[in-house]
Design an enzyme around this catalytic site. Sequence first.
Site, short mmCIF file in Angstrom:
data_model
loop_
_atom_site.label_atom_id
_atom_site.label_comp_id
_atom_site.label_asym_id
_atom_site.label_seq_id
_atom_site.Cartn_x
_atom_site.Cartn_y
_atom_site.Cartn_z
N ASN A 9 41.26 31.73 31.25
CA ASN A 9 42.46 31.46 30.47
C ASN A 9 43.63 32.13 31.17
O ASN A 9 43.77 33.35 31.11
CB ASN A 9 42.29 32.01 29.04
CG ASN A 9 43.57 31.92 28.23
OD1 ASN A 9 44.53 31.26 28.63
ND2 ASN A 9 43.60 32.60 27.09
N TRP A 10 44.45 31.31 31.81
CA TRP A 10 45.57 31.87 32.59
C TRP A 10 46.69 32.38 31.70
O TRP A 10 47.60 33.03 32.19
CB TRP A 10 46.13 30.81 33.53
CG TRP A 10 45.28 30.54 34.73
CD1 TRP A 10 43.95 30.87 34.90
CD2 TRP A 10 45.69 29.90 35.94
NE1 TRP A 10 43.53 30.47 36.13
CE2 TRP A 10 44.56 29.87 36.79
CE3 TRP A 10 46.90 29.34 36.38
CZ2 TRP A 10 44.62 29.30 38.06
CZ3 TRP A 10 46.95 28.77 37.63
CH2 TRP A 10 45.81 28.76 38.47
N LYS A 11 46.67 32.02 30.43
CA LYS A 11 47.79 32.36 29.54
C LYS A 11 49.09 31.84 30.20
O LYS A 11 49.05 30.80 30.84
CB LYS A 11 47.80 33.86 29.24
CG LYS A 11 46.42 34.32 28.73
CD LYS A 11 46.38 35.70 28.20
CE LYS A 11 44.94 35.99 27.74
NZ LYS A 11 44.82 37.31 27.08
N HIS A 93 43.18 31.20 19.46
CA HIS A 93 43.25 32.42 20.28
C HIS A 93 44.05 33.47 19.51
O HIS A 93 45.01 33.15 18.81
CB HIS A 93 43.91 32.11 21.62
CG HIS A 93 43.77 33.23 22.60
ND1 HIS A 93 44.55 34.37 22.55
CD2 HIS A 93 42.90 33.42 23.63
CE1 HIS A 93 44.17 35.20 23.52
NE2 HIS A 93 43.17 34.64 24.19
N GLU A 95 46.25 35.45 20.37
CA GLU A 95 47.69 35.48 20.65
C GLU A 95 48.42 34.38 19.87
O GLU A 95 49.59 34.54 19.53
CB GLU A 95 47.93 35.37 22.17
CG GLU A 95 47.54 36.68 22.85
CD GLU A 95 47.04 36.55 24.27
OE1 GLU A 95 47.28 35.52 24.92
OE2 GLU A 95 46.38 37.51 24.74
N GLU A 165 36.41 37.44 20.86
CA GLU A 165 37.38 38.20 21.63
C GLU A 165 37.98 39.29 20.73
O GLU A 165 38.96 39.04 20.01
CB GLU A 165 38.52 37.29 22.12
CG GLU A 165 38.08 36.22 23.09
CD GLU A 165 39.22 35.80 23.99
OE1 GLU A 165 39.03 35.86 25.21
OE2 GLU A 165 40.29 35.42 23.50
N GLY A 171 43.26 42.39 27.40
CA GLY A 171 44.35 42.87 28.25
C GLY A 171 44.53 44.38 28.24
O GLY A 171 45.52 44.89 28.75
N SER A 210 38.93 41.86 28.58
CA SER A 210 38.80 42.73 29.77
C SER A 210 37.48 42.52 30.52
O SER A 210 36.89 43.48 31.02
CB SER A 210 38.98 44.20 29.39
OG SER A 210 40.28 44.41 28.86
N GLY A 231 40.69 36.45 30.89
CA GLY A 231 42.14 36.34 31.02
C GLY A 231 42.58 36.84 32.39
O GLY A 231 42.44 36.14 33.40
N GLY A 232 43.05 38.08 32.44
CA GLY A 232 43.64 38.66 33.65
C GLY A 232 42.82 38.45 34.91
O GLY A 232 43.36 38.08 35.96
P1 13P Z 1 41.75 39.62 29.34
O1 13P Z 1 40.53 39.20 30.12
O2 13P Z 1 42.98 39.72 30.16
O3 13P Z 1 41.47 40.83 28.52
O4 13P Z 1 42.06 38.42 28.30
C1 13P Z 1 41.05 37.95 27.49
C2 13P Z 1 41.53 36.73 26.79
O5 13P Z 1 42.33 36.79 25.89
C3 13P Z 1 41.00 35.44 27.28
O6 13P Z 1 41.32 34.41 26.39
#
Ligand code: 13P
Length: 248
Positions: A9-11, A93, A95, A165, A171, A210, A231-232
């Site tokens: 997930n690149w956000k 999600h 967010e 999650e 993050g 993470s 994510g990251g």
């Molecule tokens: P991180 O891997 O950056 O913690 O993000 C997780 C996430 O929200 C994937 O959807």
Amino acid sequence: MRGMLVAGNWKMHGSMHSTREWVAMVKAISSPTCTRVMFPPFPYLSTAMQVATSDEVAMGAQDLSQHAEGAYTGEVAASMLQDIGVEYVLVGHSERRQYHAESDAVVAAKFLAAVSVGLRPVLCLGETLEEREAGRTEEVIRRQLGTVLDRCGLSAFSEAVIAYEPVWAIGTGHTAHPDQAQQIHAFIRSQLAGRDAKLARMTRLLYGGSVKPDNAAELFSEADIDGGLVGGASLQAVDFLAICAAAS
Ligand code: 13P
């Protein structure tokens, strides 16, 4: 059986250039035992699909509208995603729940919108730090999952993926301990089993929060963790590939 799945997930990160490079690198390394899905920002979905041209990387969108069509400026309909060849879509999600006030009811409506056109929803569940510290983790997960099950029905889950999650792990670098993650994954599977034993066995449960190349293997070795929503660490193709290797 279920098989592993790793999703990136690149956000709100990336560019047309990085999308092209990423897909080219990932598709060059085949992955027979692990399904790989990328969730780039909307504008780069078509770019990614032009480069992908194979089954090596499936495409996913980060969000969709709960409405089928109409006067909803800025929204993207499930049918539009399906039309361009998107296969997966993130739903609920944290967010989106946090910054866009998406309620469990809205999440359920989006889940149904996705399923109604044949998209595979990736339903995200997870508690905040405050909820965990108050001992409310299972209550929160039961409510988030239960609302979607009640409103959409069991049959809507046949192509669904669930991602646990924990919000406090996203993050932050504070990955859930594999035992901690396994415990909640087993709880989610038990919630599904309470409705349908086969669905519980077949549904893939991803861990997100993470996930990195150096902790992925330990997380993925747990019985009820069927891959990751990253994510990251998904932004760099080499790191994403290392996490996929840990799942293979
Ligand atoms: P991180 O891997 O950056 O913690 O993000 C997780 C996430 O929200 C994937 O959807």
